[in-house]
Design a protein around this motif. Structure first.
Motif, PDB file in Angstrom:
ATOM      1  N   ARG A 103       3.425   5.500  -4.146  1.00  0.00           N
ATOM      2  CA  ARG A 103       4.619   4.808  -4.385  1.00  0.00           C
ATOM      3  C   ARG A 103       5.907   5.492  -4.685  1.00  0.00           C
ATOM      4  O   ARG A 103       5.661   6.576  -5.370  1.00  0.00           O
ATOM      5  N   GLU A 159       1.573  -0.388   7.053  1.00  0.00           N
ATOM      6  CA  GLU A 159       1.436  -1.134   5.836  1.00  0.00           C
ATOM      7  C   GLU A 159       1.838  -2.749   5.772  1.00  0.00           C
ATOM      8  O   GLU A 159       2.677  -3.291   6.550  1.00  0.00           O
ATOM      9  N   TRP A 194       2.431   9.271   7.591  1.00  0.00           N
ATOM     10  CA  TRP A 194       2.827   8.427   6.492  1.00  0.00           C
ATOM     11  C   TRP A 194       3.266   7.087   7.281  1.00  0.00           C
ATOM     12  O   TRP A 194       3.731   6.933   8.357  1.00  0.00           O
ATOM     13  N   TYR A 219       5.660   1.128  -1.474  1.00  0.00           N
ATOM     14  CA  TYR A 219       4.379   1.774  -1.375  1.00  0.00           C
ATOM     15  C   TYR A 219       3.961   2.256   0.108  1.00  0.00           C
ATOM     16  O   TYR A 219       4.360   1.514   1.084  1.00  0.00           O
ATOM     17  N   TYR A 220       3.664   3.376   0.227  1.00  0.00           N
ATOM     18  CA  TYR A 220       3.303   4.129   1.354  1.00  0.00           C
ATOM     19  C   TYR A 220       1.800   4.043   1.387  1.00  0.00           C
ATOM     20  O   TYR A 220       1.168   4.935   0.532  1.00  0.00           O
ATOM     21  N   CYS A 221       1.222   4.328   2.974  1.00  0.00           N
ATOM     22  CA  CYS A 221       0.028   4.632   3.128  1.00  0.00           C
ATOM     23  C   CYS A 221       0.201   5.867   3.671  1.00  0.00           C
ATOM     24  O   CYS A 221       1.060   6.115   4.445  1.00  0.00           O
ATOM     25  N   LEU A 247      -2.286  -4.828  -0.815  1.00  0.00           N
ATOM     26  CA  LEU A 247      -1.850  -4.279   0.077  1.00  0.00           C
ATOM     27  C   LEU A 247      -2.733  -3.780   1.309  1.00  0.00           C
ATOM     28  O   LEU A 247      -3.879  -3.454   0.922  1.00  0.00           O
ATOM     29  N   CYS A 275      -3.386  -1.370   5.097  1.00  0.00           N
ATOM     30  CA  CYS A 275      -2.836  -0.463   5.842  1.00  0.00           C
ATOM     31  C   CYS A 275      -3.725  -0.194   6.968  1.00  0.00           C
ATOM     32  O   CYS A 275      -4.824   0.100   6.845  1.00  0.00           O
ATOM     33  N   TRP A 314      -2.683   6.312  -0.728  1.00  0.00           N
ATOM     34  CA  TRP A 314      -1.488   5.173  -1.381  1.00  0.00           C
ATOM     35  C   TRP A 314      -0.718   5.922  -2.479  1.00  0.00           C
ATOM     36  O   TRP A 314      -1.059   6.510  -3.387  1.00  0.00           O
ATOM     37  N   TYR A 365      -7.365  -0.820   1.857  1.00  0.00           N
ATOM     38  CA  TYR A 365      -6.618  -1.775   1.038  1.00  0.00           C
ATOM     39  C   TYR A 365      -6.143  -1.245  -0.359  1.00  0.00           C
ATOM     40  O   TYR A 365      -6.958  -0.238  -0.706  1.00  0.00           O
ATOM     41  N   LEU A 366      -5.416  -1.907  -0.773  1.00  0.00           N
ATOM     42  CA  LEU A 366      -4.826  -1.451  -2.364  1.00  0.00           C
ATOM     43  C   LEU A 366      -4.887  -2.584  -3.147  1.00  0.00           C
ATOM     44  O   LEU A 366      -3.892  -3.564  -2.893  1.00  0.00           O
ATOM     45  N   ILE A 406      -8.740   0.765  -4.874  1.00  0.00           N
ATOM     46  CA  ILE A 406      -8.666   1.132  -3.082  1.00  0.00           C
ATOM     47  C   ILE A 406      -9.973   1.012  -2.448  1.00  0.00           C
ATOM     48  O   ILE A 406     -11.111   1.340  -3.171  1.00  0.00           O
TER      49      ILE A 406
END
Length: 122
Positions: free
Chosen positions: A38, A6, A112, A94-96, A20, A22, A36, A80-81, A70
Motif C-alpha cells: 500500500r 485489483e 504490479w 493498495y497494490y497487488c 480486496l 486481485c 499486497w 485476496y486481502l 491474505i
C-alpha cells in the motif's frame, strides 16, 4: 506478460472490514509469490502481506498481522486481502504484485496492478 487487476476498495468507517481481490492472468504462478502493498499520500509504498502460490506460506507486516489475512484461490487465479478492524491510517492505494522468489521487499516484485483506493473515515 502478467496482468493483475485489483478490486474491492472503497470508503469504509473505522472498525469496518473490506476484502480486496486481485485477479491474475498471463503466466503460470506455480512458483510465484503474490504480495499486497500500500501507498499512502506522501509516503513510500510499503509491504503488507504475501503468500506463496504453491504452498500457501504467508508473510505479514507487523503493523497488520493481527487484522489482515491474505489468501488465494487457485481455481480463480485470485489473491485476496481480508482487512478487518480498519483504521484511518489504513487509508492508501493498495497494490497487488507478483514476484518469483520474492519475499517482503518491493524490489523483488516484477509485476504490479493498477491499485485500488481504500479510504477509512474516523
Amino acid at each position: 506478460q502478467v496482468q493483475l487487476v485489483e478490486s474491492g476498495g472503497g470508503l469504509m468507517q473505522a472498525g469496518g472490514s473490506l476484502r480486496l481481490s486481485c485477479a491474475a492472468s498471463g503466466r503460470t504462478f506455480s512458483r510465484a509469490v503474490m504480495g499486497w502493498f500500500r501507498q499512502a499520500p506522501g509516503k513510500e509504498r510499503e509491504f503488507m502481506a504475501a503468500i506463496s502460490w504453491s504452498g500457501g506460506d504467508t508473510y505479514y507486516a507487523d503493523s497488520v498481522k493481527d487484522r489482515f489475512t491474505i489468501s488465494r484461490d487457485k481455481t480463480k487465479n485470485t489473491v485476496y486481502l481480508q482487512m478487518n478492524s480498519l483504521k484511518p491510517e489504513d487509508t492508501a492505494v493498495y497494490y497487488c504484485a507478483v514476484g518469483y522468489g520474492a519475499t517482503i521487499y518491493r524490489r523483488e516484485y516484477a509485476y504490479w496492478g493498477q491499485g485500488t483506493q481504500v479510504t477509512v473515515s474516523s
